[in-house]
Write an enzyme that holds these catalytic residues in place. Structure first.
Site, PDB file in Angstrom:
ATOM      1  N   LYS A   1       3.471  -1.451   3.057  1.00  0.00           N
ATOM      2  CA  LYS A   1       3.271  -0.292   2.173  1.00  0.00           C
ATOM      3  C   LYS A   1       1.859   0.290   2.352  1.00  0.00           C
ATOM      4  O   LYS A   1       0.962  -0.393   2.860  1.00  0.00           O
ATOM      5  CB  LYS A   1       3.497  -0.701   0.715  1.00  0.00           C
TER       6      LYS A   1
ATOM      7  N   ARG B   1       5.197  -5.586 -15.659  1.00  0.00           N
ATOM      8  CA  ARG B   1       4.930  -4.355 -14.937  1.00  0.00           C
ATOM      9  C   ARG B   1       6.267  -3.724 -14.560  1.00  0.00           C
ATOM     10  O   ARG B   1       6.638  -2.703 -15.103  1.00  0.00           O
ATOM     11  CB  ARG B   1       4.066  -4.652 -13.701  1.00  0.00           C
TER      12      ARG B   1
ATOM     13  N   TYR C   1     -28.160  13.129  -0.510  1.00  0.00           N
ATOM     14  CA  TYR C   1     -27.972  13.759  -1.823  1.00  0.00           C
ATOM     15  C   TYR C   1     -28.669  12.963  -2.932  1.00  0.00           C
ATOM     16  O   TYR C   1     -28.599  11.735  -2.957  1.00  0.00           O
ATOM     17  CB  TYR C   1     -26.480  13.828  -2.176  1.00  0.00           C
TER      18      TYR C   1
ATOM     19  N   MET D   1     -19.396  13.190   1.902  1.00  0.00           N
ATOM     20  CA  MET D   1     -17.963  13.311   2.197  1.00  0.00           C
ATOM     21  C   MET D   1     -17.621  12.868   3.620  1.00  0.00           C
ATOM     22  O   MET D   1     -16.705  12.093   3.833  1.00  0.00           O
ATOM     23  CB  MET D   1     -17.501  14.749   1.950  1.00  0.00           C
TER      24      MET D   1
HETATM   25  C1  LIG Z   1       2.077  -5.474  -2.530  1.00  0.00           C
HETATM   26  C2  LIG Z   1       3.111  -6.453  -2.919  1.00  0.00           C
HETATM   27  C3  LIG Z   1       3.205  -7.701  -2.278  1.00  0.00           C
HETATM   28  C4  LIG Z   1       2.191  -8.211  -1.280  1.00  0.00           C
HETATM   29  O1  LIG Z   1       1.097  -8.779  -1.929  1.00  0.00           O
HETATM   30  P1  LIG Z   1      -0.081  -9.513  -1.104  1.00  0.00           P
HETATM   31  O2  LIG Z   1      -0.967 -10.037  -2.167  1.00  0.00           O
HETATM   32  O3  LIG Z   1      -0.733  -8.445  -0.300  1.00  0.00           O
HETATM   33  O4  LIG Z   1       0.557 -10.533  -0.251  1.00  0.00           O
HETATM   34  C5  LIG Z   1       4.285  -8.513  -2.597  1.00  0.00           C
HETATM   35  N1  LIG Z   1       5.198  -8.134  -3.513  1.00  0.00           N
HETATM   36  C6  LIG Z   1       5.104  -6.955  -4.168  1.00  0.00           C
HETATM   37  C7  LIG Z   1       6.122  -6.626  -5.177  1.00  0.00           C
HETATM   38  C8  LIG Z   1       4.063  -6.086  -3.910  1.00  0.00           C
HETATM   39  O5  LIG Z   1       3.972  -4.935  -4.582  1.00  0.00           O
END
Ligand SMILES: *Cc1c(COP(=O)(O)O)cnc(C)c1O
Length: 330
Positions: free
Chosen positions: A33, A117, A240, A285
Site C-alpha cells: 500500500k 479502528r 527562509y 519546497m
Molecule cells: C499496513 C498494514 C499492515 C502492515 O503493517 P507493518 O507494520 O508495516 O508490517 C498489516 N495489516 C494491515 C491491516 C495494515 O493496514
C-alpha cells in the site's frame, strides 16, 4: 531531482528472514500500500515476484489493478469493486458495508478484537458471516489487526486471546491472519495462514529491545543533487527565516530535495546525514541546504534514523516520498 535507490539484495535478505519465521514463502503477503511504503509499487512488485512472493496487500482497487499480473492473491484493505475479481479479495470493514459488494466478490471479514479502528465486533461476527452468504459473497478468511504489536502494554495479548477464541468458533475452512511485521517477529512460532508484512520487508522494523534482534536491513536510500554552492562568512544566515547562522566561514550547498518531494520540514535545522553532514536552516519546497560541497549527497539510507528528527516514525518518512522521484533498483 533527487533519486532513490532500492537495494535488491537487502530486500531478498529481509524476505529470507521473514520466510524463516513463516516457514513458507506462500504465507507471505507483502504489503504494497501507499506506493509500497514509498519504495515504488511497480518496482517492489517486480522484485517480489522475482523472489517468488505470490501474495500482496494494498489499500485500493486502483493499486490492486496496477499489480494484478504479478500476484496470485491480492487483498484490498479498503475499497469496493464494481465487478468481482478471481484474484482480488476485498476487506469487509463493517457490517453495514456488506450490502455494497457485488454478488460473487471474494471477501475477507475483518474483526475488531479491540483496536477499535476497523472490523465487525465479535458480537456481530456470526450474523455478518450469515449476511455475507445470503448476499452471495464468497468468504475466504477472517482477519484482525493489532494495535500494539510493537509495544509491551498487555493490549497485544488481549487481542491475541480474542482472536484465538474466534478461530475456534467460526465455520471450518476459512483462512486466518492477524500478524503485521511486529507481531510476526514477536512470536517464537507462526501458525496462521498468511502474514501481512510491510515494514519488516522494507527493513525498518523497530521493536522493544527485549525482543530478539532480527537482522533486517533497510533497502531504500535517497540521494540529492547539488543545485548550487557558495562560500558563506561567519555570521551569515541561510534560508527562509534566517534561522541558521554560520559559526565560521564555510561552504554551503543547496540540494534539489525539499518538503515538496517528501523531506519532512520538521527535519529543518537539526538534521544530520548518515555521513554527519549538517543541514543548514529550513527545508524549503524544492531545496535544502547542507554544509557540504559534494555534487551528490546521501540524504538517508535508513528511514529509522530520520524519524526522530521529525518526531515521527519510519513509515511516515518513507510514505512521504513522492512517486515522481526516480527509483532505481541496484
Ligand atoms: C499496513 C498494514 C499492515 C502492515 O503493517 P507493518 O507494520 O508495516 O508490517 C498489516 N495489516 C494491515 C491491516 C495494515 O493496514
Amino acid at each position: 531531482m533527487a533519486r532513490i535507490t532500492l537495494n535488491k539484495s537487502n530486500f531478498f535478505h529481509n524476505l529470507d528472514i521473514i520466510k524463516a519465521q513463516t516457514q513458507s514463502v506462500e504465507k507471505i503477503a507483502l504489503v504494497l500500500k501507499d506506493n509500497a511504503y514509498g519504495h515504488g509499487l511497480l518496482e517492489m512488485a517486480t522484485l517480489a515476484q522475482e523472489y517468488g512472493i505470490t501474495k500482496a496487500v494494498v489499500r485500493s482497487n486502483a493499486e490492486a489493478q496496477t499489480i494484478e499480473e504479478f500476484f496470485e492473491y491480492i487483498l484490498v484493505l479498503a475499497d469496493i469493486p464494481k465487478v468481482p475479481s478471481k484474484k482480488i479479495r476485498y476487506t469487509i470493514n463493517d457490517a453495514q458495508s456488506i450490502k455494497e459488494f457485488p454478488k460473487g466478490t471474494l471477501v475477507e471479514l475483518k474483526v475488531n478484537t479491540d483496536m477499535n479502528r476497523n472490523g465487525v465486533s465479535i458480537k456481530e461476527l456470526n450474523t455478518s458471516i450469515e449476511l455475507i452468504e445470503k448476499r452471495g459473497l464468497s468468504l475466504e478468511a477472517i482477519f484482525t489487526h493489532f494495535s500494539c504489536a510493537d509495544e509491551l502494554n498487555g493490549n497485544y495479548e488481549r487481542q491475541y486471546e480474542n482472536f484465538s477464541k474466534i478461530k475456534q468458533n467460526v465455520p471450518k475452512g476459512l483462512r486466518f491472519h492477524s500478524c503485521n511485521s511486529a507481531a510476526l517477529f514477536r512470536e517464537e512460532s507462526f501458525d496462521e495462514d498468511i502474514v501481512r508484512v510491510g515494514i519488516a520487508a522494507y527493513g525498518c522494523l523497530e521493536m522493544p529491545s527485549s525482543f530478539k534482534k532480527h537482522g533486517l536491513k533497510p533497502i531504500l536510500a535517497l540521494y540529492a543533487n547539488k543545485i548550487s554552492s557558495r562560500q558563506i562568512s561567519k555570521g551569515d544566515c541561510v534560508g527562509y527565516g534566517a534561522t541558521f547562522e554560520c559559526k565560521e566561514n564555510q561552504v554551503v550547498s543547496n540540494y534539489d530535495f525539499g518538503y515538496g518531494d517528501g523531506f519532512l520540514r520538521a527535519n529543518s535545522n537539526t538534521y544530520k546525514t548518515p555521513e554527519a553532514i549538517q543541514i543548514a536552516g529550513r527545508i524549503s519546497m524544492d531545496n535544502s541546504s547542507f554544509l557540504s560541497d559534494e555534487d551528490e549527497l546521501l540524504i538517508f539510507n535508513d528511514a529509522r534514523e530520520v524519524a526522530p528528527y521529525a518526531k515521527t516514525i519510519s513509515y511516515e518518512v518513507l510514505t512521504s516520498l513522492k512517486a515522481n522521484i526516480k527509483r532505481e533498483i541496484i
